[in-house]
Design a protein around this motif. Structure first.
Motif, PDB file in Angstrom:
ATOM      1  N   UNK A   7      69.695  85.901 -13.924  1.00 11.65           N
ATOM      2  CA  UNK A   7      68.746  85.161 -13.099  1.00 11.65           C
ATOM      3  C   UNK A   7      68.014  84.113 -13.920  1.00 11.65           C
ATOM      4  N   UNK A   8      67.645  83.046 -13.268  1.00 10.39           N
ATOM      5  CA  UNK A   8      66.859  82.012 -13.926  1.00 10.39           C
ATOM      6  C   UNK A   8      65.433  82.517 -14.121  1.00 10.39           C
ATOM      7  N   UNK A   9      64.968  82.460 -15.354  1.00 17.00           N
ATOM      8  CA  UNK A   9      63.625  82.919 -15.675  1.00 17.00           C
ATOM      9  C   UNK A   9      62.707  81.709 -15.681  1.00 17.00           C
ATOM     10  N   UNK A  10      62.104  81.428 -14.531  1.00 16.54           N
ATOM     11  CA  UNK A  10      61.250  80.254 -14.395  1.00 16.54           C
ATOM     12  C   UNK A  10      60.288  80.488 -13.243  1.00 16.54           C
ATOM     13  N   UNK A  11      59.331  79.589 -13.089  1.00 11.35           N
ATOM     14  CA  UNK A  11      58.365  79.693 -12.003  1.00 11.35           C
ATOM     15  C   UNK A  11      57.867  78.295 -11.660  1.00 11.35           C
TER      16      UNK A  11
END
Length: 400
Positions: free
Chosen positions: A265-269
């Motif tokens: 999963x993309x680890x971002x916000x």
């Protein structure tokens, strides 16, 4: 800084100038010219498409899309070859797209290039000229486009453009005897990014033989070609018939491109996007806390639910004090406790938190997530998240 440079070199495909030495590369240059003379004419029976994830230090860091297909430019049939990349790493989000029209020998005839980062957008249109390419460039700062500039980008004659052109060449030549080497004139995306500094460049392709590439629980039988554009080199893992790219692995750093979906999963916000999953809400809190971002903390919680729990159940907050004061006090507390980590450190910490934690309860609108104390400074935390009106948010955190 070294890792960032590796990633930028990869996404820009990748080239620092390498001046061909005629004496050393004569055989490789001759082999490449002979192979190009036998390449098939643009036709609808040949095409490819590849979607991959960029991984840096075992974390998702971007996306790569490559395509090649028959197209028409004016009255001529050509190859339309695109290289579309997105990177989200230490320098923020960077989007880059190179499109070239190439003839039978894969030499660039014309094309476009666009790059967007936090500084703005650079947009180019170019065509083959006497010294390389005649370029029309426009630059956008914020919302304002500047005037069109006319420039010349120096390049080797008959240069191939971008990684997609290299893959088309390798598709046509097929697997070769180990040690077979080609030397090709090349113009990658990095040349168009810094076109005033561009110089004629040659890259090499060396056959390395058969291999087995592993990604997660998947295995691929591959044929490896060492792609050396200068500065670093990359092992291209191709299908044995060379019709597909499987993966790209840097030989000098922790950078890989793997089939889309295998990077996790993309680890971002993003504070501008609603949290449609519980993990997105958790990541907003994680980035907000570890990097002291008030906007993300504001969006991470269902504040009315948390306020009610603190007032009615825990009785740690007086009902006489308003919700807005409660919210601001918690945000200030999180910011005060933040270690102000940078993006890679925060990504790694949150990635490990998610991979080592346990989901204790999960329904359509409620999740309880137990986080391992190793990734909470020795303190175990349990996060309670709820979906309200299609938006997920935290409403309770237990500390033990």
């Amino acid at each position: 800084m070294g890792r960032c440079l590796l990633a930028l070199a990869l996404l820009a495909c990748l080239a620092l100038p390498v001046h061909a030495d005629d004496a050393e590369n004569a055989a490789a240059t001759e082999a490449a010219a002979a192979a190009r003379a036998k390449l098939p004419a643009p036709n609808p029976g040949i095409s490819f498409a590849y979607e991959g994830d960029l991984i840096i230090d075992d974390l998702w860091a971007g996306e790569v899309r490559l395509t090649a297909k028959l197209a028409r430019a004016g009255r001529d049939f050509v190859w339309r070859i695109t290289e579309d990349t997105f990177m989200d790493w230490t320098g923020g989000e960077v989007r880059e797209k190179l499109m070239v029209h190439a003839g039978r020998d894969l030499a660039i005839q014309s094309g476009t290039y666009e790059r967007t980062d936090r500084e703005g957008t650079v947009s180019l249109g170019f065509s083959r000229g006497k010294e390389g390419f005649d370029v029309q460039r426009r630059v956008r700062k914020r919302e304002t486009w500047g005037k069109t500039e006319t420039l010349v980008m120096k390049s080797a004659p008959q240069a191939l453009g971008g990684l997609g052109s290299i893959l088309m060449f390798l598709r046509a030549t097929g697997a070769q005897k180990k040690g077979t080497t080609y030397a090709l004139p090349f113009a990658g995306a990095s040349a168009f990014k810094r076109l005033e500094d561009a110089t004629p460049t040659t890259i090499t392709l060396e056959s390395r033989g058969e291999a087995l590439w592993k990604g997660g629980d998947k295995r691929f039988e591959t044929d490896v070609v060492r792609f050396s554009p200068g500065g670093t080199s990359w092992d291209l893992h191709l299908s044995r018939d060379h019709k597909k790219l499987i993966a790209m692995v840097s030989t000098t750093g922790p950078v890989r491109i793997v089939p889309a979906g295998l990077a996790g999963a993309r680890i971002t916000a993003d504070p501008r996007e609603p949290s449609t999953t519980w993990k997105q809400a958790f990541l907003k809190f994680g980035f907000g806390y570890h990097m002291a971002r008030k906007g993300l903390l504001l969006e991470a919680f269902h504040w009315p639910l948390m306020y009610k729990h603190e007032v009615e159940v825990l009785k740690r907050w007086s009902a006489s004090r308003p919700l807005e004061e409660f919210r601001d006090a918690w945000i200030s507390e999180f910011v005060a406790g933040s270690k102000h980590r940078d993006v890679p450190a925060t990504r790694r910490l949150l990635s490990m938190t998610l991979s080592t934690g346990k989901v204790k309860k999960e329904t359509a609108d409620e999740v309880i997530f137990w986080a391992h104390p190793n990734f909470g400074g020795g303190t175990q935390r349990t996060y309670y998240l709820k979906k309200v009106d299609d938006r997920w948010g935290l409403w309770r955190i237990d500390f033990k």
